[in-house]
Motif scaffolding. Structure first.
Motif, PDB file in Angstrom:
ATOM      1  N   UNK A 146       0.862  -1.183   0.000  1.00 47.17           N
ATOM      2  CA  UNK A 146       0.000   0.000   0.000  1.00 47.17           C
ATOM      3  C   UNK A 146       0.898   1.233   0.000  1.00 47.17           C
ATOM      4  N   UNK A 147       0.711   2.087  -0.986  1.00 45.41           N
ATOM      5  CA  UNK A 147       1.532   3.290  -1.142  1.00 45.41           C
ATOM      6  C   UNK A 147       0.700   4.503  -0.746  1.00 45.41           C
ATOM      7  N   UNK A 148       1.233   5.324   0.150  1.00 44.14           N
ATOM      8  CA  UNK A 148       0.532   6.502   0.644  1.00 44.14           C
ATOM      9  C   UNK A 148       1.413   7.723   0.442  1.00 44.14           C
ATOM     10  N   UNK A 149       0.804   8.832   0.030  1.00 45.51           N
ATOM     11  CA  UNK A 149       1.582  10.055  -0.141  1.00 45.51           C
ATOM     12  C   UNK A 149       0.701  11.207  -0.555  1.00 45.51           C
ATOM     13  N   UNK A 150       1.256  12.410  -0.488  1.00 43.46           N
ATOM     14  CA  UNK A 150       0.510  13.589  -0.902  1.00 43.46           C
ATOM     15  C   UNK A 150       0.415  13.597  -2.430  1.00 43.46           C
ATOM     16  N   UNK A 151      -0.339  14.529  -2.957  1.00 42.59           N
ATOM     17  CA  UNK A 151      -0.562  14.606  -4.396  1.00 42.59           C
ATOM     18  C   UNK A 151       0.732  14.842  -5.164  1.00 42.59           C
ATOM     19  N   UNK A 152       0.866  14.165  -6.315  1.00 43.91           N
ATOM     20  CA  UNK A 152       1.983  14.316  -7.257  1.00 43.91           C
ATOM     21  C   UNK A 152       3.292  13.721  -6.733  1.00 43.91           C
ATOM     22  N   UNK A 153       3.201  12.659  -5.973  1.00 47.16           N
ATOM     23  CA  UNK A 153       4.423  11.965  -5.540  1.00 47.16           C
ATOM     24  C   UNK A 153       4.589  10.629  -6.275  1.00 47.16           C
ATOM     25  N   UNK A 154       3.961  10.510  -7.435  1.00 51.79           N
ATOM     26  CA  UNK A 154       4.135   9.344  -8.326  1.00 51.79           C
ATOM     27  C   UNK A 154       3.576   8.049  -7.755  1.00 51.79           C
ATOM     28  N   UNK A 155       2.488   8.146  -7.004  1.00 53.48           N
ATOM     29  CA  UNK A 155       1.906   6.946  -6.400  1.00 53.48           C
ATOM     30  C   UNK A 155       1.385   5.979  -7.463  1.00 53.48           C
ATOM     31  N   UNK A 156       0.587   6.471  -8.395  1.00 52.83           N
ATOM     32  CA  UNK A 156      -0.022   5.591  -9.394  1.00 52.83           C
ATOM     33  C   UNK A 156       1.010   4.946 -10.314  1.00 52.83           C
ATOM     34  N   UNK A 250      14.659  12.566  -6.472  1.00 47.84           N
ATOM     35  CA  UNK A 250      15.663  12.363  -7.529  1.00 47.84           C
ATOM     36  C   UNK A 250      15.713  10.903  -7.969  1.00 47.84           C
ATOM     37  N   UNK A 251      14.610  10.208  -7.797  1.00 53.97           N
ATOM     38  CA  UNK A 251      14.558   8.807  -8.179  1.00 53.97           C
ATOM     39  C   UNK A 251      13.574   8.588  -9.315  1.00 53.97           C
ATOM     40  N   UNK A 252      13.946   7.721 -10.219  1.00 51.68           N
ATOM     41  CA  UNK A 252      13.013   7.308 -11.268  1.00 51.68           C
ATOM     42  C   UNK A 252      11.986   6.356 -10.650  1.00 51.68           C
ATOM     43  N   UNK A 253      10.927   6.083 -11.393  1.00 55.50           N
ATOM     44  CA  UNK A 253       9.915   5.122 -10.951  1.00 55.50           C
ATOM     45  C   UNK A 253      10.564   3.764 -10.694  1.00 55.50           C
ATOM     46  N   UNK A 254      11.480   3.358 -11.580  1.00 60.37           N
ATOM     47  CA  UNK A 254      12.136   2.063 -11.450  1.00 60.37           C
ATOM     48  C   UNK A 254      12.984   1.999 -10.182  1.00 60.37           C
ATOM     49  N   UNK A 255      13.713   3.083  -9.891  1.00 65.03           N
ATOM     50  CA  UNK A 255      14.567   3.092  -8.701  1.00 65.03           C
ATOM     51  C   UNK A 255      13.746   3.082  -7.417  1.00 65.03           C
TER      52      UNK A 255
END
Length: 285
Positions: A146-156, A250-255
């Protein structure tokens, strides 16, 4: 900018040779590859079309062809044209065969067989789509992550990448002034991860988003001080629940996903260790 032709040849979808090429090409600056993709090459007729394409645009060839007959035709043509032909899987396959003392099965596309693992990955993607952005929280306990975070932190996008790796994911957006749902307070089975981002970077991203939507760029949603407090509040929430935090600035989605996968492995090991301890008879160490 130096330019050259690069031919990628695969007997399957080309995913492997494309990934290898991308990993190598980023190490060279001032160089541009004109990429020619040749996928599902499994017969003499198909490889002859590839050879015609190489003759029209000579350049280095990277291939993942496990059928030795088909690959032999390509290699012979490349020798005749004096262009390099590199079978990128050979060193790994050779090392594995030697170490295991086993014969390799030269079956094209074998990694894409429709087995239980494949269908589990499809199930994970469907679960993740259904549980995007706080949906269907009533069965969120069935998630792996389960991923939680504020808006625009690449959750989806992070969850979709993880789903493609076979993890059932759910994500929930933190909104100022809105309490965390009860369903997320007492989670036991899933790994819960908090995503965070540098407030300045996050403010800039939100401002760009509002500009794209023709909305007021100076709203609380993008105002730096508000964003900073929002990020700090989210961090306090993560700390209070003991949830690990991944900074995606400073991380990509993959990282970011690789870090989450490691955390998930540790989470599962902890759960299994607790089960083993609970099952041990009293007084036995």
């Amino acid at each position: 900018m130096r330019s050259f032709h690069l031919h990628l040849v695969s007997d399957a979808t080309g995913e492997t040779v494309t990934s290898v090429t991308r990993a190598c090409m980023v190490q060279f600056e001032g160089v541009h590859a004109v990429q020619h993709n040749w996928w599902l090459v499994r017969s003499q007729g198909q490889v002859e079309r590839v050879i015609a394409g190489i003759e029209a645009n000579p350049g280095i060839v990277l291939c993942t062809l496990v059928d030795t007959a088909v690959r032999g035709i390509l290699e012979e043509a490349c020798r005749r044209m004096h262009v390099p032909c590199i079978p990128v899987l050979d060193p790994v396959l050779g090392a594995l065969a030697g170490y295991l003392g086993a014969e390799m099965h030269a079956t094209p596309g074998r990694q894409y067989v429709l087995d239980a693992e494949y269908f589990a990955r499809i199930d994970a993607m469907q679960f993740t789509l259904n549980h995007d952005d706080g949906q269907l929280l009533e069965d969120v306990e069935d998630a792996d992550i389960v991923v939680i975070g504020v808006s625009r932190t690449s959750k989806t996008p992070t969850c979709m990448y993880l789903a493609n790796r076979g993890y059932k994911c759910a994500n929930y957006p933190l909104v100022p002034g809105v309490p965390l749902p009860a369903e997320l307070e007492g989670l036991r089975r899933p790994l819960v991860v908090g995503l965070t981002k540098d407030p300045k970077s996050l403010s800039d991203i939100r401002r760009a988003r509002l500009r794209f939507l023709n909305h007021d760029e100076e709203s609380d949603y993008a105002q730096f001080e508000k964003v900073r407090e929002e990020v700090a509040s989210a961090r306090r929430l993560f700390s209070r629940h003991g949830w690990p935090v991944v900074d995606v600035t400073r991380r990509s989605i993959e990282e970011a996903s690789a870090t989450i996968i490691q955390l998930h492995g540790q989470h599962i090991a902890k759960i299994e260790g607790a089960k083993t301890e609970a099952a041990r008879p009293e007084g036995v160490k």
